[in-house]
Write a protein that holds these residues in place. Structure first.
Motif, PDB file in Angstrom:
ATOM      1  N   TYR A 238       0.847  -1.198   0.000  1.00 37.34           N
ATOM      2  CA  TYR A 238       0.000   0.000   0.000  1.00 37.34           C
ATOM      3  C   TYR A 238       0.887   1.255   0.000  1.00 37.34           C
ATOM      4  N   LEU A 291      -0.835  -4.180  -8.011  1.00 36.93           N
ATOM      5  CA  LEU A 291      -1.641  -3.436  -7.043  1.00 36.93           C
ATOM      6  C   LEU A 291      -1.434  -1.925  -7.224  1.00 36.93           C
ATOM      7  N   VAL A 294      -3.293  -0.752 -10.257  1.00 40.34           N
ATOM      8  CA  VAL A 294      -4.739  -0.669 -10.015  1.00 40.34           C
ATOM      9  C   VAL A 294      -5.062   0.598  -9.218  1.00 40.34           C
ATOM     10  N   GLU A 298      -7.428   3.729 -10.162  1.00 43.30           N
ATOM     11  CA  GLU A 298      -8.723   3.902  -9.475  1.00 43.30           C
ATOM     12  C   GLU A 298      -8.774   5.018  -8.424  1.00 43.30           C
ATOM     13  N   CYS A 317     -14.150  -0.609  -6.389  1.00 42.60           N
ATOM     14  CA  CYS A 317     -12.704  -0.456  -6.550  1.00 42.60           C
ATOM     15  C   CYS A 317     -12.000  -1.308  -5.498  1.00 42.60           C
ATOM     16  N   HIS A 318     -10.755  -1.604  -5.747  1.00 43.83           N
ATOM     17  CA  HIS A 318      -9.936  -2.367  -4.805  1.00 43.83           C
ATOM     18  C   HIS A 318      -9.858  -1.619  -3.475  1.00 43.83           C
ATOM     19  N   ARG A 319      -9.760  -2.376  -2.396  1.00 41.67           N
ATOM     20  CA  ARG A 319      -9.685  -1.730  -1.085  1.00 41.67           C
ATOM     21  C   ARG A 319      -8.506  -0.756  -1.005  1.00 41.67           C
ATOM     22  N   SER A 321      -7.331   1.047  -3.328  1.00 45.16           N
ATOM     23  CA  SER A 321      -7.673   2.288  -4.028  1.00 45.16           C
ATOM     24  C   SER A 321      -8.582   3.154  -3.162  1.00 45.16           C
TER      25      SER A 321
END
Ligand SMILES: [Fe+2]
Ligand SMILES: [Fe+2]
Length: 408
Positions: A238, A291, A294, A298, A317-319, A321
């Protein structure tokens, strides 16, 4: 064994011996003598030797020292925030012993340095938190990380991020090792003590916005991921995603990026391409960074499907993002921009809360706001040369509030 490897072996031997024997013990003196001899013979050939410790790799100058692969001290030094050592001509035995003592204190976090002591320290050996490829000399000696974990400057990391953006802009390549080293270093800055601090950089010049903003979003994303209970690997991923979320901005003309006013519809359309551009650059550089790609794509998409790029079919959306989106808006609001002043932290948090459920994922927004309020006393605003003070610091700077917010 090569000269630099011999030097490092003697250096590690001296540290091990110093851990066992106190000041003045013959074994200790002998180990330091030997280490100093190795240093002299290394400096005979290479007066300005530089070493970087990046994970399992030991880098001497520009090349990896294969014979020291998996050398346990490399990881140990890096974990203590010593990712680089630079020697300069004229190191005396006394200097070297002081330096070894500093490293020792750093490894055991047993000593707390003071600014006054540091000023009298020799500056011909520097050590710091990151290795930047091609760095032509560090700046002021104050940029070295002192012993223990009391102070930090983020100048080298900021330099590394600027260099990284330049590389992407001019060579089209993303230097992943350095991006990860910056994130590792930010993580060390957050965790050097038993408690977490959030070191946020303060913007000095508008054209440095992308650098300071990327680093702040990286730090906030790691803090939030950790706060929400994610594992170490995810937290780092992250952090990398946060650092690279606006990478696509390297394709936006400078005059648009730093324009001191509202964008025209054409300029806005160019600006809105940065998520897709960023994702493409990241994917092309390294497939393992999916990741980060993405998240780059996003990070401006709202929970209700608004924002950009426009999704033709609604989807979640991905967590990562959703998490970076909140951190992104917070940092954008609390930073002074050409067209508005910075917002106070609390005002930005209230803004995020008011849009939870429409723009922001409500769980993520709630976690972010409660983290920021809990860590309020540990928010540290720094510029690139101001050491991050780890105790008793104030919260974000209170500045006049201007027009409405928004982020890019
Ligand atoms: Fe951003
Ligand atoms: Fe963005």
């Amino acid at each position: 064994m090569s000269e630099p490897a011999r030097f490092l072996a003697a250096f590690a031997q001296a540290l091990s011996t110093m851990a066992l024997y106190g000041d003045g013990h013959p074994a200790r003196e002998k180990a330091i003598d030997n280490a100093f001899e190795q240093l002299q013979s290394l400096q005979h050939h290479d007066p300005s030797a530089r070493f970087s410790f990046l994970g399992a790799e030991v880098i001497y100058g520009e090349r990896a020292l294969r014979e020291l692969r998996e050398w346990e001290w490399g990881g140990r030094l890096a974990a203590a925030g010593i990712q680089r050592i630079e020697l300069q001509p004229g190191v005396t035995r006394e200097d070297y012993e002081t330096f070894l003592g500093d490293i020792m204190a750093r490894l055991t976090a047993s000593d707390v340095d003071t600014t006054e002591q540091r000023q009298t320290r020799p500056s011909n050996i520097r050590f710091g938190a990151i290795g930047v490829r091609g760095a032509s000399g560090l700046k002021a000696p104050s940029e070295a990380l002192p012993t223990a974990t009391i102070t930090y400057t983020l100048g080298e990391e900021a330099d590394a991020v600027r260099w990284l953006h330049d590389e992407v802009e001019h060579r089209g390549e993303l230097p992943l090792v350095e991006a990860e080293a910056v994130v590792r270093s930010l993580s060390v800055a957050m965790h050097g003590e038993s408690q977490v601090v959030i070191p946020l950089l303060e913007l000095k010049e508008f054209d440095q916005y992308t650098t300071t903003h990327s680093m702040n979003v990286s730090v906030l994303a790691m803090a939030l991921a950790e706060f929400m209970g994610l594992g170490k690997r995810d937290v780092r991923a992250y952090g990398v995603a946060g650092l690279l979320h606006d990478l696509g901005k390297v394709r936006i003309p400078r005059e648009i990026l730093v324009k001191p006013g509202r964008l025209t519809p054409e300029e806005r359309a160019i600006m809105n391409r940065h998520p897709a551009d960023g994702a493409r650059i990241i994917f092309a550089s390294d497939k393992q960074l999916d990741l980060a790609a993405v998240v780059a794509y996003e990070h401006h998409i709202m929970l209700n499907g608004g924002g950009y790029p426009c999704l033709h079919y609604g989807r979640d959306c991905h967590r990562a993002s959703r998490l970076v989106h909140v951190c992104d808006v917070y940092d954008a609001l609390r930073t002074r921009r050409p067209y508005r002043d910075a917002w106070e932290s609390e005002r930005a948090l209230e803004y995020i809360e008011s849009r939870a459920g429409t723009e922001f994922d409500p769980d993520v927004a709630r976690a972010f706001c409660s983290m920021m309020r809990q860590l309020d006393r540990r928010l540290v605003v720094v510029d690139e040369t101001t050491p991050v003070q780890r105790a008793g610091t104030t919260t974000t700077a209170a500045v006049p509030v201007g027009r409405n917010g928004g982020s890019e």
